[in-house]
Design a protein around this motif. Structure first.
Motif, PDB file in Angstrom:
ATOM      1  N   ILE A   2      -3.829  -8.181   6.821  1.00  0.00           N
ATOM      2  CA  ILE A   2      -2.927  -8.769   7.816  1.00  0.00           C
ATOM      3  C   ILE A   2      -3.139  -8.040   9.128  1.00  0.00           C
ATOM      4  N   ARG A   3      -3.452  -8.789  10.166  1.00  0.00           N
ATOM      5  CA  ARG A   3      -3.764  -8.209  11.471  1.00  0.00           C
ATOM      6  C   ARG A   3      -2.737  -8.662  12.503  1.00  0.00           C
ATOM      7  N   ILE A   4      -2.293  -7.718  13.305  1.00  0.00           N
ATOM      8  CA  ILE A   4      -1.214  -7.962  14.257  1.00  0.00           C
ATOM      9  C   ILE A   4      -1.688  -7.616  15.658  1.00  0.00           C
ATOM     10  N   PHE A   5      -1.551  -8.561  16.557  1.00  0.00           N
ATOM     11  CA  PHE A   5      -1.953  -8.394  17.946  1.00  0.00           C
ATOM     12  C   PHE A   5      -0.738  -8.541  18.851  1.00  0.00           C
ATOM     13  N   LYS A   6      -0.717  -7.746  19.906  1.00  0.00           N
ATOM     14  CA  LYS A   6       0.389  -7.818  20.862  1.00  0.00           C
ATOM     15  C   LYS A   6      -0.107  -8.425  22.170  1.00  0.00           C
ATOM     16  N   THR A   7       0.750  -9.259  22.778  1.00  0.00           N
ATOM     17  CA  THR A   7       0.407  -9.878  24.047  1.00  0.00           C
ATOM     18  C   THR A   7       0.361  -8.828  25.152  1.00  0.00           C
ATOM     19  N   ILE A   8      -0.745  -8.765  25.874  1.00  0.00           N
ATOM     20  CA  ILE A   8      -0.890  -7.869  27.013  1.00  0.00           C
ATOM     21  C   ILE A   8      -0.556  -8.618  28.301  1.00  0.00           C
ATOM     22  N   LYS A   9      -1.130  -9.774  28.434  1.00  0.00           N
ATOM     23  CA  LYS A   9      -0.826 -10.698  29.519  1.00  0.00           C
ATOM     24  C   LYS A   9      -1.243 -12.080  29.045  1.00  0.00           C
ATOM     25  N   LYS A  10      -1.021 -13.100  29.827  1.00  0.00           N
ATOM     26  CA  LYS A  10      -1.348 -14.443  29.397  1.00  0.00           C
ATOM     27  C   LYS A  10      -2.835 -14.547  29.059  1.00  0.00           C
ATOM     28  N   GLY A  11      -3.103 -14.963  27.829  1.00  0.00           N
ATOM     29  CA  GLY A  11      -4.479 -15.130  27.396  1.00  0.00           C
ATOM     30  C   GLY A  11      -5.163 -13.852  26.969  1.00  0.00           C
ATOM     31  N   SER A  12      -4.398 -12.773  26.797  1.00  0.00           N
ATOM     32  CA  SER A  12      -5.002 -11.488  26.425  1.00  0.00           C
ATOM     33  C   SER A  12      -4.121 -10.782  25.405  1.00  0.00           C
ATOM     34  N   TRP A  13      -4.748 -10.348  24.294  1.00  0.00           N
ATOM     35  CA  TRP A  13      -4.032  -9.652  23.234  1.00  0.00           C
ATOM     36  C   TRP A  13      -4.835  -8.433  22.794  1.00  0.00           C
ATOM     37  N   GLU A  14      -4.148  -7.466  22.185  1.00  0.00           N
ATOM     38  CA  GLU A  14      -4.834  -6.300  21.634  1.00  0.00           C
ATOM     39  C   GLU A  14      -4.336  -6.023  20.224  1.00  0.00           C
ATOM     40  N   LEU A  15      -5.245  -5.562  19.358  1.00  0.00           N
ATOM     41  CA  LEU A  15      -4.889  -5.222  17.985  1.00  0.00           C
ATOM     42  C   LEU A  15      -4.024  -3.971  17.976  1.00  0.00           C
ATOM     43  N   ILE A  16      -2.854  -4.057  17.345  1.00  0.00           N
ATOM     44  CA  ILE A  16      -1.958  -2.898  17.295  1.00  0.00           C
ATOM     45  C   ILE A  16      -1.740  -2.393  15.869  1.00  0.00           C
ATOM     46  N   HIS A  17      -1.885  -3.280  14.877  1.00  0.00           N
ATOM     47  CA  HIS A  17      -1.688  -2.843  13.497  1.00  0.00           C
ATOM     48  C   HIS A  17      -2.548  -3.684  12.558  1.00  0.00           C
ATOM     49  N   GLU A  18      -2.963  -3.055  11.460  1.00  0.00           N
ATOM     50  CA  GLU A  18      -3.614  -3.776  10.370  1.00  0.00           C
ATOM     51  C   GLU A  18      -3.030  -3.275   9.063  1.00  0.00           C
ATOM     52  N   ILE A  19      -2.586  -4.197   8.221  1.00  0.00           N
ATOM     53  CA  ILE A  19      -1.899  -3.857   6.974  1.00  0.00           C
ATOM     54  C   ILE A  19      -2.737  -4.354   5.791  1.00  0.00           C
ATOM     55  N   GLN A  20      -2.876  -3.499   4.781  1.00  0.00           N
ATOM     56  CA  GLN A  20      -3.588  -3.866   3.554  1.00  0.00           C
ATOM     57  C   GLN A  20      -2.784  -3.349   2.375  1.00  0.00           C
ATOM     58  N   GLN A  21      -1.860  -4.172   1.874  1.00  0.00           N
ATOM     59  CA  GLN A  21      -1.011  -3.769   0.765  1.00  0.00           C
ATOM     60  C   GLN A  21      -1.321  -4.508  -0.530  1.00  0.00           C
ATOM     61  N   VAL A  22      -2.012  -5.658  -0.442  1.00  0.00           N
ATOM     62  CA  VAL A  22      -2.322  -6.455  -1.639  1.00  0.00           C
ATOM     63  C   VAL A  22      -3.802  -6.795  -1.650  1.00  0.00           C
ATOM     64  N   GLU A  23      -4.331  -6.970  -2.851  1.00  0.00           N
ATOM     65  CA  GLU A  23      -5.747  -7.317  -2.975  1.00  0.00           C
ATOM     66  C   GLU A  23      -6.013  -8.772  -2.608  1.00  0.00           C
ATOM     67  N   GLU A  24      -5.031  -9.620  -2.867  1.00  0.00           N
ATOM     68  CA  GLU A  24      -5.187 -11.033  -2.512  1.00  0.00           C
ATOM     69  C   GLU A  24      -3.849 -11.574  -2.032  1.00  0.00           C
ATOM     70  N   LEU A  25      -3.843 -12.120  -0.836  1.00  0.00           N
ATOM     71  CA  LEU A  25      -2.621 -12.637  -0.220  1.00  0.00           C
ATOM     72  C   LEU A  25      -2.322 -14.037  -0.743  1.00  0.00           C
ATOM     73  N   GLN A  26      -1.050 -14.251  -1.091  1.00  0.00           N
ATOM     74  CA  GLN A  26      -0.614 -15.575  -1.535  1.00  0.00           C
ATOM     75  C   GLN A  26       0.115 -16.340  -0.426  1.00  0.00           C
ATOM     76  N   TRP A  27       0.887 -15.641   0.376  1.00  0.00           N
ATOM     77  CA  TRP A  27       1.642 -16.284   1.450  1.00  0.00           C
ATOM     78  C   TRP A  27       2.030 -15.249   2.500  1.00  0.00           C
ATOM     79  N   LEU A  28       2.307 -15.750   3.690  1.00  0.00           N
ATOM     80  CA  LEU A  28       2.753 -14.919   4.809  1.00  0.00           C
ATOM     81  C   LEU A  28       3.707 -15.758   5.639  1.00  0.00           C
TER      82      LEU A  28
END
Length: 438
Positions: free
Chosen positions: A146-172
């Motif tokens: 699961i990858r999370i990006f934060k808005t920096i400005k319109k049309g621009s985002w940066e990666l702030i967090h990456e989560i790996q808690q399960v081997e296979e994702l079923q839903w989010l």
């Protein structure tokens, strides 16, 4: 609907199941030899059974930069995010790909425009723009990343967090009422909930009550301090969690359904609050056509049936009965309704006060998603025949829809509705998103 009505509903008896015949077509090639009489007959039959492709297209724009099926879509503030089997989530602006953007002044196709691309190592099965401010992009792939990006400005985002808690994702899922809150479940049965803040990503809940795949989840926002999460599993259990304490508030198992064998629960929808009405219900569907309604305050099973509709063919597969989509309609002036869509193509509308089928129709192929507009006047239904149909939910007709979105040559796997701007945006199995005025 009062609690008295809900609690008096009986639990229905088991229904019998039948299966559907599978039909195979064999095409024989003659490799340049003269055809025999039986081959001529086969050729004549093939000519009679030619597949016709519907080329109708009433879309007003498109986005086609994905290289594989588009599995999921979300739209907010004029921006779409789409997740695909090409291992990416792509962010794009609707107006750049919509009305009058299909061709330039010379009639030549205009290049599609992407705002941002999130790369994964597997197919992206869920992705969202957070509400109510749209500060974050959240995407999850089949490998559990699961990858999370934060808005920096319109049309621009940066990666702030990456989560790996399960081997296979079923839903989010995101909590649409709380900016930055999201939950997910894995094939190991685990449930996780996080809250994004200005400088951190806080773990709120890690739960391990399910014994097999955790298949779905939905938030219940009772108050700022009382947020709950309900989750389902193929082990037949349904669990209600307190998000902030991690406590299991209720676990529904076989004993809660009068010892009926509990099915593999996969679909879930919590009823909205209507004009301050605090009673909350959860509708849960299974892979084999079972449906239950749960009172989230009293924790009682209001309704349970092993089959929402009778089988129609002698050899019908149980998976054809799978409840793929559920939508609630609550109105102050009309009866509360529950919309249920099946893999078999059946669209059922239940009258909640009586818990009887009010109306139904059957589409040509599997239903993938249902959605009711905020004014309760339009029911949107996407189908694997490549179309999205709209109906009046109170006057469902087996022959006529209000409007149909045409244009895909493969199934529609999902869609987003921008009610403010009157737009419908699809996620196509053909790798394309189409934009419609609706």
């Amino acid at each position: 609907m009062s609690n008295e009505i809900a609690e008096q509903q009986p639990i229905e008896e088991d229904a019998e199941y039948l299966e559907i015949n599978e039909v195979e077509e064999e095409i024989v090639q003659n490799n340049g030899e003269e055809p025999r009489e039986d081959e001529d007959d086969e050729d004549d039959m093939m000519e009679d059974d030619q597949i016709e492709i519907d080329m109708t297209n009433n879309s007003k724009g498109y986005y086609d930069l994905h290289k594989d099926s588009v599995f999921t879509i979300d739209s907010y503030g004029g921006i779409c995010i789409t997740g695909s089997g090409d291992d990416t989530a792509q962010v794009w602006e609707i107006k750049d790909n919509a009305i009058n953007a299909k061709t330039n002044e010379d009639g030549e196709p205009v290049e599609r425009k992407m705002l941002y691309e999130i790369k994964h190592n597997e197919s992206v099965i869920n992705c969202y723009l957070t509400r109510p401010k749209g500060l974050y992009l959240i995407s999850g792939d089949m490998n559990g990343s699961i990858r999370i990006f934060k808005t920096i400005k319109k049309g621009s985002w940066e990666l702030i967090h990456e989560i790996q808690q399960v081997e296979e994702l079923q839903w989010l899922k995101i909590n649409k009422a709380v900016e930055g809150m999201f939950a997910f479940g894995g094939t190991d049965g685990s449930v996780w909930c996080y809250q994004l803040t200005k400088n951190d990503c806080n773990l709120l809940l890690s739960g391990f009550s399910h014994q097999q795949d955790c298949t779905n989840g939905d938030f219940i926002n009772n108050s700022i301090d009382d947020i709950q999460l309900i989750t389902t599993s193929v082990d037949g259990s349904i669990v209600l969690w307190s998000v902030y304490t991690g406590e299991v508030l209720m676990k529904w198992t076989e004993g809660n359904f009068k010892s009926h064998t509990t099915p593999q629960w996969i679909s879930l929808e919590v009823s909205p609050i209507n004009n301050g009405q605090q009673q909350r219900l959860a509708a849960v569907g299974s892979t084999e056509g079972a449906l239950t309604l749960l009172n989230l305050q009293s924790h009682q099973v209001i309704y349970f049936t092993n089959a929402v509709i009778e089988k129609i063919e002698e050899h019908e597969e149980l998976s054809d009965m799978s409840v793929e989509s559920i939508s609630w309609l609550l109105s102050t002036s009309k009866p509360a309704l529950l919309v249920v869509g099946l893999v078999r193509g059946d669209l059922l509308i239940f009258d909640i006060p009586t818990l009887k089928i009010r109306s139904q129709l059957k589409l040509n192929e599997a239903i993938t998603k249902t959605y009711i507009s905020s004014d309760n006047r339009r029911l949107f239904v996407s189908c694997m025949d490549g179309k999205v149909y709209t109906y009046d939910p109170f006057q469902l007709n087996n022959e006529q829809s209000q409007w149909v979105a045409h244009g895909h040559n493969m199934g529609v796997l999902g869609f987003a509705v921008d009610e403010k701007n009157g737009l419908l945006i699809t996620a196509g199995d053909d790798g394309v998103s189409l934009i419609f005025e609706c």
